[in-house]
Design an enzyme around this catalytic site. Structure first.
Site, PDB file in Angstrom:
ATOM      1  N   SER A   1      -3.489  -1.772   7.705  1.00  0.00           N
ATOM      2  CA  SER A   1      -3.271  -0.640   8.595  1.00  0.00           C
ATOM      3  C   SER A   1      -2.341  -1.061   9.737  1.00  0.00           C
ATOM      4  O   SER A   1      -1.226  -1.491   9.487  1.00  0.00           O
ATOM      5  CB  SER A   1      -4.611  -0.093   9.086  1.00  0.00           C
TER       6      SER A   1
ATOM      7  N   ASP B   1      -3.982   8.577   1.323  1.00  0.00           N
ATOM      8  CA  ASP B   1      -4.258   8.064   2.662  1.00  0.00           C
ATOM      9  C   ASP B   1      -3.689   9.044   3.694  1.00  0.00           C
ATOM     10  O   ASP B   1      -2.501   9.336   3.690  1.00  0.00           O
ATOM     11  CB  ASP B   1      -3.619   6.679   2.828  1.00  0.00           C
TER      12      ASP B   1
ATOM     13  N   HIS C   1      -7.575   5.818   2.886  1.00  0.00           N
ATOM     14  CA  HIS C   1      -7.233   4.701   3.760  1.00  0.00           C
ATOM     15  C   HIS C   1      -8.098   3.480   3.469  1.00  0.00           C
ATOM     16  O   HIS C   1      -7.649   2.347   3.621  1.00  0.00           O
ATOM     17  CB  HIS C   1      -7.403   5.130   5.214  1.00  0.00           C
TER      18      HIS C   1
END
Length: 699
Positions: free
Chosen positions: A550, A637, A670
C-alpha cells in the site's frame, strides 16, 4: 525468461502548473476495457510462466504454514450480557464460524474450550463458509447483536470493493428478515434491536452519511441522521461502552469533530456538538461516570503534539477542561477506554506500546508490565461496562498471539490462550533485538530484527535479510508473530523492520517528519537502514530483499529509484506507485481526503513539484539496473487502484528492467484474496519468490 507483455503506448498528456507530462500507459485505467483485462491476464500468464519452477517450493511452504496451524481451533469467549461469544475454525474450512453459549450469572471467567470438542449449548450465529458458498471472494464486515441478544446483524462483501450488504436475523426464530441494505460502509444495531444505524459513501468512496433504518420498513423511509458535506472529511459512528450515547465522528487526517445523541431519547434529534472543528486539532472522547456525574474524557492535540487527556462535563463539553494526563513530549497518547470503575490508557514511549490503568479519583497511571524487550500489547475484547477482568492482546516477534486477562482485584495477569504453533516451535530458538541506523540528516532510525539462533547472531556473518517498511499515516509496524515468517527464519533469513519516519513508532513528531513536504525522509530512512545492515556485515546487496504494501508499496517504488543497487529484489504489495496521478484527481476514491497526508498538488505548485520528484512512476529512468521486482495487486481494490502497479511495471519494462513481474488477483480487494487457505497459498507464492531472489529456493 519468457517474453514479457509489452503494453501499448497511447499518449495522454497531463498539464498542471505549466508542467506537461506524457503518460503513455494511462489507458490501463479503464477497468471495463477488454484490452485492459487482456493485458492483465497476459501479465498473470507471464508471471505464472516465470515462477513455474517455484511450484514445488510454493507447495512446500504452503504445507509448512498449514502444518504449523491448529486448523480446528476456537477463540477465547467474550462475555456480552448473558452470553459467551466466540468463533471457531474447522480443518479444511476457509472461514470462521461465529457462535455463542449461555453464561452462568456472575461467571466472568471465560470457559476453557478445547479444539474439536463440542461446546455444550452452542448456538451457531453465522457460518462464514455457508455465507461464502459459491463466491470467489468473501469478506465479513459488521457483526453485531442487540443488547437483549435477540437480533443479529451482519454484512458481507463478495467483490473486494469494501461495499457491504447488511442483513438481519431474528435469533428467537432463526428467521432472516427481509430487511436488506446494500452499499454500506459500516453498520450496527440500535441497542434495542429495532433499528440499524449504517453509513454510506459518496462517489469518491468517502463515508459521508449516517442513516437510521427501522426493521420492517422500506429503505425509502430510512432517516438521514447526519451528512458531512466537506469532501476532506469522512464519517463514522458508534455507541459508547456505557450504552448511553450514540457518537458521530467526522475527521480528516489532521482535524476531527464529534457529536453526541442520547440513546434513551429521540435518535433523530439534533446531535450535540462536543468541540467544534479547528484545523489541525484532532480529538476523541470516552464517556465515564465519576462521582455520579457524566464526564467526557477527551484525548486531543491542541497545543499538545503528543496529545493530552482532559475531562469535561458531558452536559457542557465546551466548558471547563480539567487536565487528567498532561502533554509529555515523546510520550504519544494513543487512546483511552472507559469502564465503570476505571479507564485504560494506551500510549507509545521509546518506540513501544504501553498499557496503563487510570484511576478516576486520583488521575494516576499504573502501567501493566511485560517482560520482553520488543512486544506489542493493547486492550481488546472488552465490550462490557463492568467486568472484574481486563482483556489484553499481546505478541512479539517470537511470542505467538496471546490473550491475557488482568484480574483487577489482585492485579494478576492470567493467561487465557496462546495461539498454538505446531511442529515443535520454541521461542527460545529465535532471537530479537533493535538496532539503529543513522539517516543522512543525523536522525537515528530504529530497526527491529528477528532471526533463528542456530544460524548465529546478526553480523556474525553475511546473511540473507528480508527488510520490511511502511512509513505513512502515523501507522506503526510493531513487533508481531507470523507463522509464515518461520519458513524464512528456519532457512537462515533475518527478518527486519525499518521503522522509518512517516510512521508513528517514535511519536507524533516522527510522523510529521515523514509527510507532506518531508515525505522523502521516509525513503531515505529506509535506504539508510539497508545501508546500515550492509555496512555492519549483517547482509549484502545481493542478499537483501525489501517489501512494503500500500503506502509501503510507494516506499518500495521510491527506493527502487533511489538505491536500486542496494537490493536484490523488491516485493511491492498493492503499491501506491502512481501517487501524483492519483492525488491530482479529486474524482478518484479518497483523493481529497489524502491531501492532508501528501499535500494538494492540484492547487499548490510546490507540492506538485515535490511529489513529482519522488513519485515512483514518474521517476523510473533508463540506464539503471533495477533489482528483481514483483508487484502484487487486486482488480477490485478501491484504495490503491490496480492501474498504478500496471503502469509502473509497463514503464519499468520500457526502460529495460529485465525481471519485473505483475500478479493481479482478478477477484479481490486491498487485502488480497479471501479465505485462510487461499491467503496461505498467496503468502507461499510471495515467500517462494523472496527465497528465490535470495538464492535459497533449493533449501
Amino acid at each position: 525468461m519468457t517474453d514479457a507483455p509489452i503494453a501499448a503506448r497511447r499518449s495522454t498528456t497531463r498539464t498542471h502548473h505549466g508542467d506537461s507530462f506524457d503518460d503513455p500507459y494511462e489507458w490501463l485505467r479503464d477497468k471495463d476495457s477488454p484490452d485492459v483485462i487482456a493485458h492483465l491476464e497476459a501479465e498473470n500468464a507471464h508471471t505464472d510462466a516465470e515462477t513455474a519452477h517455484l511450484a514445488p517450493l510454493r507447495e512446500t511452504l504452503f504445507q509448512e504454514i498449514k502444518g504449523r496451524v491448529q486448523e480446528t481451533d476456537l477463540s477465547v469467549p467474550t462475555r456480552r450480557g448473558d452470553w459467551w461469544y466466540y468463533s471457531r475454525t474447522e480443518e479444511g474450512a476457509q472461514y470462521a464460524i461465529h457462535c455463542r453459549a449461555a453464561a452462568a450469572p456472575d461467571d466472568w471467567t471465560p470457559p476453557r474450550l478445547e479444539p474439536g470438542v463440542p461446546v455444550p449449548g452452542e448456538v451457531v450465529l453465522l457460518d462464514g463458509n455457508v455465507e461464502a458458498e459459491g463466491q470467489e471472494f468473501f469478506s465479513l464486515g459488521a457483526f453485531d447483536t442487540s443488547d437483549d441478544a435477540t437480533v443479529l446483524l451482519w454484512s458481507t462483501d463478495f467483490e473486494g470493493d469494501e461495499l457491504y450488504t447488511v442483513r438481519v436475523r431474528d435469533l428467537t426464530t432463526g428467521e432472516t428478515l427481509p430487511d436488506e441494505i446494500p452499499g454500506t460502509s459500516s453498520a450496527f444495531l440500535t441497542p434495542d434491536g429495532t433499528g440499524v444505524l449504517y453509513t454510506t459513501r459518496d462517489e469518491a468512496w468517502r463515508p459521508d452519511t449516517l442513516w437510521l433504518h427501522r426493521l420492517g420498513t422500506d429503505l425509502s423511509a430510512d432517516v438521514r441522521l447526519f451528512h458531512e458535506p466537506d469532501e476532506k472529511f469522512w464519517l463514522g459512528a458508534g455507541i459508547t461502552r456505557s450504552r448511553k450515547y450514540l457518537v458521530i465522528g467526522v475527521g480528516s487526517s489532521i482535524t476531527s469533530e464529534e457529536y453526541l445523541v442520547d440513546l434513551d431519547g429521540d435518535l433523530t434529534a439534533e446531535p450535540r456538538l462536543v468541540w467544534p472543528r479547528t484545523e489541525g486539532v484532532e480529538y476523541s472522547f470516552e464517556h465515564a461516570v465519576v462521582d455520579g456525574e457524566d464526564r467526557l474524557y477527551v484525548l486531543h492535540n491542541q497545543d499538545a503534539l503528543d496529545f493530552e487527556l482532559v475531562s469535561v462535563a458531558a452536559s457542557d463539553p465546551q466548558g471547563e477542561r480539567r487536565v487528567v494526563i498532561a502533554h509529555e513530549p515523546g510520550r504519544r497518547l494513543l487512546g483511552m477506554d472507559a469502564f465503570r470503575d476505571f479507564a485504560t490508557v494506551e500510549y507509545r514511549s521509546e518506540g513501544l506500546e504501553r498499557v496503563a490503568l487510570l484511576d478516576y479519583a486520583t488521575d494516576q497511571l499504573e502501567e501493566i508490565p511485560f517482560d520482553e524487550p520488543l512486544y506489542s500489547a493493547g486492550v481488546s475484547g472488552n465490550p462490557e461496562w463492568y467486568s472484574p477482568f481486563l482483556r489484553l492482546g499481546y505478541t512479539s516477534f517470537v511470542t505467538p498471539g496471546t490473550v491475557y486477562e488482568l484480574d483487577l482485584a489482585s492485579r494478576e495477569l492470567v493467561l487465557r490462550k496462546q495461539v498454538a504453533v505446531l511442529g515443535g516451535y520454541s521461542p527460545d530458538d529465535y532471537g530479537q533485538e533493535r538496532a539503529w541506523a543513522t539517516a543522512s540528516d543525523g536522525t537515528r532510525v530504529p530497526i527491529s530484527l528477528v532471526w533463528k539462533r542456530s544460524f548465529g547472531a546478526p553480523g556474525a556473518e553475511v546473511r540473507p535479510v528480508h527488510l520490511y517498511g511502511y512509513g505513512s499515516y502515523e501507522h506503526s509496524i510493531d513487533p508481531g508473530f507470523s507463522v509464515a515468517r518461520l519458513s524464512e527464519l528456519d532457512r537462515g533469513v533475518i527478518f527486519a523492520v525499518a521503522h522509518v519516519r512517516g510512521g508513528g513508532e517514535m511519536g507524533r513528531q516522527w510522523y510529521e517528519e515523514g509527510k507532506l513536504l518531508h515525505k522523502r525522509n521516509t525513503f531515505t530512512d529506509f535506504v539508510a537502514c539497508a545501508e546500515h545492515l550492509i555496512s555492519t556485515g549483517v547482509t549484502s546487496p545481493e542478499k537483501l530483499v525489501a517489501e512494503g504494501a500500500s503506502a509501503g508499496g510507494l516506499l518500495m517504488g521510491a527506493v527502487a529509484n533511489l538505491a536500486p543497487s542496494s537490493f536484490a529484489g523488491i516485493l511491492a504489495g498493492v503499491p501506491f506507485v502512481d501517487a501524483l496521478t492519483t492525488i491530482l484527481d479529486p474524482s478518484l476514491p479518497l483523493t481529497v481526503i489524502e491531501w492532508d497526508e501528501w499535500g494538494d498538488p492540484l492547487h499548490d505548485p510546490d507540492v506538485y513539484a515535490y511529489m513529482k520528484s519522488y513519485s515512483p512512476y514518474e521517476n523510473v529512468r533508463g540506464g539503471v539496473t533495477y533489482p528483481r521486482i514483483l508487484a502484487v495487486t487486486s482488480l477490485n481494490d478501491s484504495r490503491v487502484l490496480y492501474v498504478e502497479p500496471a503502469k509502473w511495471v509497463a514503464r519499468l519494462r520500457e526502460v529495460g528492467a529485465s525481471d519485473v513481474l505483475l500478479k493481479c488477483e482478478m477477484v479481490a480487494g486491498h487485502g488480497g484474496v479471501s479465505g485462510r487457505y487461499n491467503s496461505w497459498k498467496e503468502r507461499a507464492f510471495e515467500l517462494a519468490w523472496i527465497l528465490d531472489v535470495l538464492g535459497l529456493a533449493g533449501d
